[in-house]
Design a protein around this motif. Structure first.
Motif, PDB file in Angstrom:
ATOM      1  N   SER A   1     113.488  97.025 -49.287  1.00  0.00           N
ATOM      2  CA  SER A   1     112.207  97.726 -49.149  1.00  0.00           C
ATOM      3  C   SER A   1     111.130  96.885 -48.500  1.00  0.00           C
ATOM      4  CB  SER A   1     111.681  98.164 -50.530  1.00  0.00           C
ATOM      5  OG  SER A   1     112.667  98.741 -51.312  1.00  0.00           O
TER       6      SER A   1
ATOM      7  N   GLY B   1     107.541  98.249 -48.309  1.00  0.00           N
ATOM      8  CA  GLY B   1     107.580  99.711 -48.232  1.00  0.00           C
ATOM      9  C   GLY B   1     107.300 100.272 -46.853  1.00  0.00           C
TER      10      GLY B   1
ATOM     11  N   VAL C   1     105.508  99.310 -54.295  1.00  0.00           N
ATOM     12  CA  VAL C   1     105.074 100.326 -55.256  1.00  0.00           C
ATOM     13  C   VAL C   1     103.620 100.711 -55.003  1.00  0.00           C
ATOM     14  CG1 VAL C   1     104.556 100.748 -57.689  1.00  0.00           C
ATOM     15  CG2 VAL C   1     106.742  99.710 -57.048  1.00  0.00           C
ATOM     16  N   GLN C   2     102.768  99.714 -54.816  1.00  0.00           N
ATOM     17  CA  GLN C   2     101.347  99.974 -54.575  1.00  0.00           C
ATOM     18  C   GLN C   2     101.130 100.741 -53.276  1.00  0.00           C
ATOM     19  OE1 GLN C   2      99.245  96.244 -54.812  1.00  0.00           O
ATOM     20  NE2 GLN C   2      99.946  95.812 -56.883  1.00  0.00           N
TER      21      GLN C   2
ATOM     22  N   ILE D   1     103.234 102.648 -51.620  1.00  0.00           N
ATOM     23  CA  ILE D   1     103.780 104.002 -51.715  1.00  0.00           C
ATOM     24  C   ILE D   1     102.855 104.905 -52.526  1.00  0.00           C
ATOM     25  CG2 ILE D   1     105.688 105.348 -52.703  1.00  0.00           C
ATOM     26  CD1 ILE D   1     107.505 102.916 -51.893  1.00  0.00           C
ATOM     27  N   LYS D   2     102.314 104.378 -53.622  1.00  0.00           N
ATOM     28  CA  LYS D   2     101.373 105.157 -54.440  1.00  0.00           C
ATOM     29  C   LYS D   2     100.077 105.424 -53.683  1.00  0.00           C
ATOM     30  CE  LYS D   2     102.881 104.012 -59.138  1.00  0.00           C
ATOM     31  NZ  LYS D   2     102.505 103.385 -60.429  1.00  0.00           N
TER      32      LYS D   2
ATOM     33  N   ASN E   1     100.328 108.283 -51.567  1.00  0.00           N
ATOM     34  CA  ASN E   1     100.764 109.493 -52.278  1.00  0.00           C
ATOM     35  C   ASN E   1     102.179 109.918 -51.898  1.00  0.00           C
ATOM     36  OD1 ASN E   1      98.217 109.880 -53.632  1.00  0.00           O
ATOM     37  ND2 ASN E   1      97.402 110.615 -51.682  1.00  0.00           N
ATOM     38  N   LYS E   2     103.056 108.929 -51.772  1.00  0.00           N
ATOM     39  CA  LYS E   2     104.434 109.213 -51.405  1.00  0.00           C
ATOM     40  C   LYS E   2     105.416 108.932 -52.549  1.00  0.00           C
ATOM     41  CE  LYS E   2     104.259 110.594 -47.080  1.00  0.00           C
ATOM     42  NZ  LYS E   2     104.886 111.856 -46.627  1.00  0.00           N
ATOM     43  N   ASP E   3     104.879 108.656 -53.740  1.00  0.00           N
ATOM     44  CA  ASP E   3     105.771 108.330 -54.855  1.00  0.00           C
ATOM     45  C   ASP E   3     106.553 109.538 -55.348  1.00  0.00           C
ATOM     46  OD1 ASP E   3     103.084 108.947 -55.418  1.00  0.00           O
ATOM     47  OD2 ASP E   3     103.284 108.338 -57.500  1.00  0.00           O
ATOM     48  N   ASN E   4     106.225 110.713 -54.850  1.00  0.00           N
ATOM     49  CA  ASN E   4     107.007 111.907 -55.213  1.00  0.00           C
ATOM     50  C   ASN E   4     108.207 112.102 -54.286  1.00  0.00           C
ATOM     51  OD1 ASN E   4     105.233 112.451 -53.083  1.00  0.00           O
ATOM     52  ND2 ASN E   4     105.264 114.651 -53.483  1.00  0.00           N
TER      53      ASN E   4
ATOM     54  N   GLU F   1     111.477 106.939 -53.901  1.00  0.00           N
ATOM     55  CA  GLU F   1     111.808 106.262 -55.160  1.00  0.00           C
ATOM     56  C   GLU F   1     112.198 104.826 -54.837  1.00  0.00           C
ATOM     57  OE1 GLU F   1     115.145 106.318 -58.775  1.00  0.00           O
ATOM     58  OE2 GLU F   1     115.458 107.467 -56.923  1.00  0.00           O
TER      59      GLU F   1
END
Length: 213
Positions: A60, A63, A92-93, A95-96, A99-102, A105
């Motif tokens: 990753s 990201g 993680v940060q 992606i959040k 607004n792509k954490d949905n 993964e």
């Protein structure tokens, strides 16, 4: 790649959003290797053409490539694996923040172990992108095969490693073993009995592998 040609191609790349430029700056400041502009745009074009429902990324980093693949096909569900603690947190940060954490993964763990777990779960992916520890490329590919859906493709980045793999006089002590491993991987890959592979001199070298029919 010839510098004049590289500059010409970069000049004619599609416009990028501010968040893309911000991630590229972040990667440069933190010395995190990400795909170069020409390479990532080629990967995105593959995603647009192939329209994979599910994508698996091995490596990753922060990201960046997962987010760019999601940009290329927002309907894709992406699973990405990262072992490094700091890069995992950055990914993680990022992606959040977008607004792509949905749809993306991120799994924190060693891909050599995670790939086995995913296979045991019966997971299947239409596109698998290998961009992690180069010395483990062959093993990553082997473990990815059970996860590849019918008509899927496996994409491997950095297979030319700054041009060193095709330089017969390359003897740098720091990278010699790495170059030898990538050379061996390329030879193994293009001669694989179950796949047809094309290696393209795009970015740092991209290999595209599809199952033989």
């Amino acid at each position: 790649m010839d510098e004049l040609l590289n500059n010409y191609l970069v000049k004619h790349l599609p416009h990028t959003e501010d968040w893309v430029k911000d991630l590229e700056k972040q990667a440069k400041i933190d010395h995190v290797p990400i795909m170069d502009p020409i390479g990532i745009n080629f990967l995105m074009q593959l995603i647009r053409l192939h329209k994979p429902h599910k994508i698996l990324e091995i490596g990753s980093a922060i990201g960046y490539s997962a987010l760019r693949m999601s940009e290329a096909n927002p309907s894709s569900k992406i699973t990405t694996i990262e072992r490094d603690d700091n890069r995992f947190e950055q990914a993680v940060q990022n992606i959040k923040l977008l607004n792509k954490d949905n749809t993306i993964e991120i799994i924190h763990g060693d891909a050599l172990e995670v790939l086995i777990e995913l296979a045991d779960n019966g997971d299947q992916y239409d596109c698998i992108f290998i961009d992690a520890a180069k010395g483990q490329y062959m093993r990553f590919f082997e473990l990815s095969q059970p996860l590849l859906a019918e008509n899927g493709l496996i994409v491997t980045d950095n297979v030319l490693f700054k041009g060193h793999v095709y330089d017969p006089n390359f003897e740098h002590p720091r990278h010699k073993k790495m170059v030898e491993k990538i050379r061996a991987y390329n030879e193994w890959l293009v001669n694989h009995p179950d796949y047809i592979t094309t290696i393209l001199p795009i970015g740092d070298g991209v290999a595209i592998s599809v199952k033989k029919s």
